[in-house]
Scaffold this active site. Structure first.
Site, PDB file in Angstrom:
ATOM      1  N   SER A 220       8.978  55.144  33.101  1.00 35.56           N
ATOM      2  CA  SER A 220       9.038  56.108  34.067  1.00 35.56           C
ATOM      3  C   SER A 220       8.932  57.207  32.481  1.00 35.56           C
ATOM      4  O   SER A 220       7.534  56.891  31.973  1.00 35.56           O
ATOM      5  CB  SER A 220      10.815  56.934  34.437  1.00 35.56           C
ATOM      6  OG  SER A 220      10.402  58.055  35.284  1.00 35.56           O
ATOM      7  N   ASN A 221       9.443  58.321  32.957  1.00 31.96           N
ATOM      8  CA  ASN A 221       8.400  59.252  31.093  1.00 31.96           C
ATOM      9  C   ASN A 221      10.268  60.540  32.184  1.00 31.96           C
ATOM     10  O   ASN A 221      10.636  60.584  32.669  1.00 31.96           O
ATOM     11  CB  ASN A 221       6.882  60.055  32.119  1.00 31.96           C
ATOM     12  CG  ASN A 221       7.138  60.764  33.452  1.00 31.96           C
ATOM     13  OD1 ASN A 221       7.695  61.835  33.660  1.00 31.96           O
ATOM     14  ND2 ASN A 221       5.825  59.681  33.883  1.00 31.96           N
ATOM     15  N   ARG A 222       9.334  61.837  31.002  1.00 32.45           N
ATOM     16  CA  ARG A 222      10.733  62.466  30.465  1.00 32.45           C
ATOM     17  C   ARG A 222      10.471  63.700  31.533  1.00 32.45           C
ATOM     18  O   ARG A 222      11.450  64.844  31.541  1.00 32.45           O
ATOM     19  CB  ARG A 222      10.405  63.170  29.159  1.00 32.45           C
ATOM     20  CG  ARG A 222      10.483  62.253  28.083  1.00 32.45           C
ATOM     21  CD  ARG A 222      10.717  62.672  27.154  1.00 32.45           C
ATOM     22  NE  ARG A 222       8.893  62.928  26.524  1.00 32.45           N
ATOM     23  CZ  ARG A 222       9.013  64.958  26.109  1.00 32.45           C
ATOM     24  NH1 ARG A 222      10.034  65.539  26.548  1.00 32.45           N
ATOM     25  NH2 ARG A 222       7.939  65.182  25.293  1.00 32.45           N
ATOM     26  N   SER A 223       9.693  63.806  32.124  1.00 32.16           N
ATOM     27  CA  SER A 223       9.515  64.673  33.264  1.00 32.16           C
ATOM     28  C   SER A 223      10.932  65.524  34.234  1.00 32.16           C
ATOM     29  O   SER A 223      11.500  64.323  34.786  1.00 32.16           O
ATOM     30  CB  SER A 223       8.448  64.836  34.398  1.00 32.16           C
ATOM     31  OG  SER A 223       8.154  65.882  36.112  1.00 32.16           O
ATOM     32  N   ALA A 287       4.566  63.751  37.335  1.00 32.02           N
ATOM     33  CA  ALA A 287       4.054  63.220  35.905  1.00 32.02           C
ATOM     34  C   ALA A 287       4.232  62.371  36.888  1.00 32.02           C
ATOM     35  O   ALA A 287       4.993  61.233  36.945  1.00 32.02           O
ATOM     36  CB  ALA A 287       4.885  63.567  34.846  1.00 32.02           C
TER      37      ALA A 287
END
Ligand code: CTP
Length: 412
Positions: A220-223, A287
């Site tokens: 995943s990512n930090r969004s 994102a």
């Protein structure tokens, strides 16, 4: 056209509560901007605010004598027998700028021990709160809990700005009062309903996506989803039929928005495709993961001794896919970059067939990801508009101004 000629706040009654902080001097400018905008401004100074600023400039700029004490009441025009209650009855908006940790605490906890805090006890939401304090105080759990409590009650607490504090030893951090112009804009957004997106279906995406690798792990990512949620809420407020397709985000549904929660890029693609058929615009603030594990397992994978390589495959590029048969619909994308921000954003704008793109930096001091405020550039084929650091709610307004303009051109 001058601001005065437009008088966007013409006839609106505001109370400007000024509490004691060095940023109080900026409230004089806010009073001036509100008055220029046509608003009636009743200033209320707390005792400690009066150590930082004199009442006279407020009186000269607004034509109304500031109220400074509970009893007796000086000035304040039609304040009646219970001036604090009658003021809130008659006010269209109460603005607290600067709002210290102390007044935020009193407001949240229902303490009324001077005129301003007593007046807030009878304030109907939304009041507009522009905090200003030392960054460590702002970050403290006590202040954050009070801020959350106020937001839950429907008040608008702006994010303090990041940057150098007034006292050099306080260094750099998030705690500065938002600029008077931003506070004015937030006041306008509350006071002047602007249905410039009515008749439009706007689909917004938000948050990260999660690409499963096994029963407990994912990519995943930090969004955080804050930008997309702000956009969808603002679109609904401006009259759009707003649909928010969100990846995993821990944010409450914005009022008036239909929210579709998804997990992976593939689910987001399916949901957006469905909504896109009768939409007028798509704003891809999510994102979206570009890759997913080729072979996700329904079980939990066990570790081995050696290194591990996970094979990834591309996900569908939602924007690129939908721009194929765009027709008269509007496509807006985001570019989150660590370097060559503008060049890369322009390249994406063209490659993915967007009408305009919002570029953000996602590194260093002004990292937009997960932040409450960010610096952005709005770029289309012919121009690049550089915006200052803006609270995401305000930034959402700027982005939708552009969308509304485009919509007007298409529909007329
Ligand atoms: N986007 C999309 N579908 C994807 C990936 C991204 O629709 N599978 C959208 C994003 O929502 C954003 C825009 O495309 O609006 C730009 O995304 P980004 O990932 O920054 O761009 P990429 O084209 O993937 O470029 P790169 O990986 O080179 O940064």
């Amino acid at each position: 056209m001058s601001k005065q000629a437009q008088a966007p706040l013409g006839g609106k009654k505001t109370v400007l509560g000024v509490s004691g902080g060095i940023a109080a001097y900026k409230s004089i400018d806010l009073a001036r901007l509100l008055a220029l905008d046509g608003a009636e401004v009743q200033t209320v100074l707390t005792e400690s605010a009066a150590s930082f600023v004199q009442p006279l400039p407020f009186e000269v700029l607004t034509g109304v004598t500031p109220i400074q004490r509970m009893f007796p009441v000086e000035g304040g025009g039609s304040t009646g027998d219970m001036p604090h209650v009658s003021l809130t009855d008659h006010a269209d908006l109460i603005i607290i700028a600067p709002a210290t940790a102390n007044i935020i605490g009193k407001f949240a906890q229902g303490v009324g021990d001077d005129f301003l805090s007593t007046l807030l006890l009878s304030a109907r939401p939304p009041a507009l709160v522009a905090p200003a304090m030392n960054p460590r105080m702002w970050a403290s759990p006590a202040v954050q809990e009070n801020v959350s409590a106020l937001r839950e009650r429907g008040h608008v607490v702006m994010e303090p700005a990041a940057g150098r504090m007034a006292r050099a030893e306080e260094g750099v951090g998030r705690g500065r009062m938002p600029e008077p112009g931003e506070i004015l804009q937030a006041a306008r957004a509350i006071l002047v309903p602007n249905p410039d997106l009515s008749g439009m279906k706007v689909v917004v995406t938000a948050g990260p996506t999660r690409e499963r690798w096994d029963a407990v792990r994912y990519l995943s990512n930090r969004s955080s989803g804050k930008m997309g949620f702000a956009l969808a809420g603002e679109a609904a407020r401006r009259g759009a039929d707003a649909v928010l397709v969100s990846g995993p985000a821990v944010l409450a549904d914005p009022p008036g928005v239909r929210v579709v929660r998804v997990e992976s890029a593939a689910e987001m693609y399916e949901a957006v495709k469905r909504e896109w058929t009768d939409a007028n615009a798509l704003v891809m603030a999510a994102a979206v993961a570009d890759y997913r594990p080729v072979d996700p397992s329904a079980r939990k994978r066990k570790k081995g001794d050696g290194p591990l390589a996970v094979e990834l495959e591309r996900t569908t590029d939602i924007l690129a896919e939908l721009s194929g048969d765009k027709g008269g619909r509007i496509l807006v994308g985001f570019a989150a970059e660590t370097e060559e921000v503008l060049e890369r954003a322009k390249e994406k704008l063209i490659r993915k067939g967007m009408d305009f793109i919002v570029a953000n930096r996602v590194s260093g001091d002004e990292d937009a990801m997960g932040a409450d405020a960010s610096r952005a550039w709005i770029i289309d084929e012919s121009e690049t508009e550089a915006l200052p650091v803006l609270e995401k709610g305000v930034l959402a307004g700027r982005i939708l101004d552009r969308l509304a303009k485009m919509w007007q051109n298409i529909s007329t």
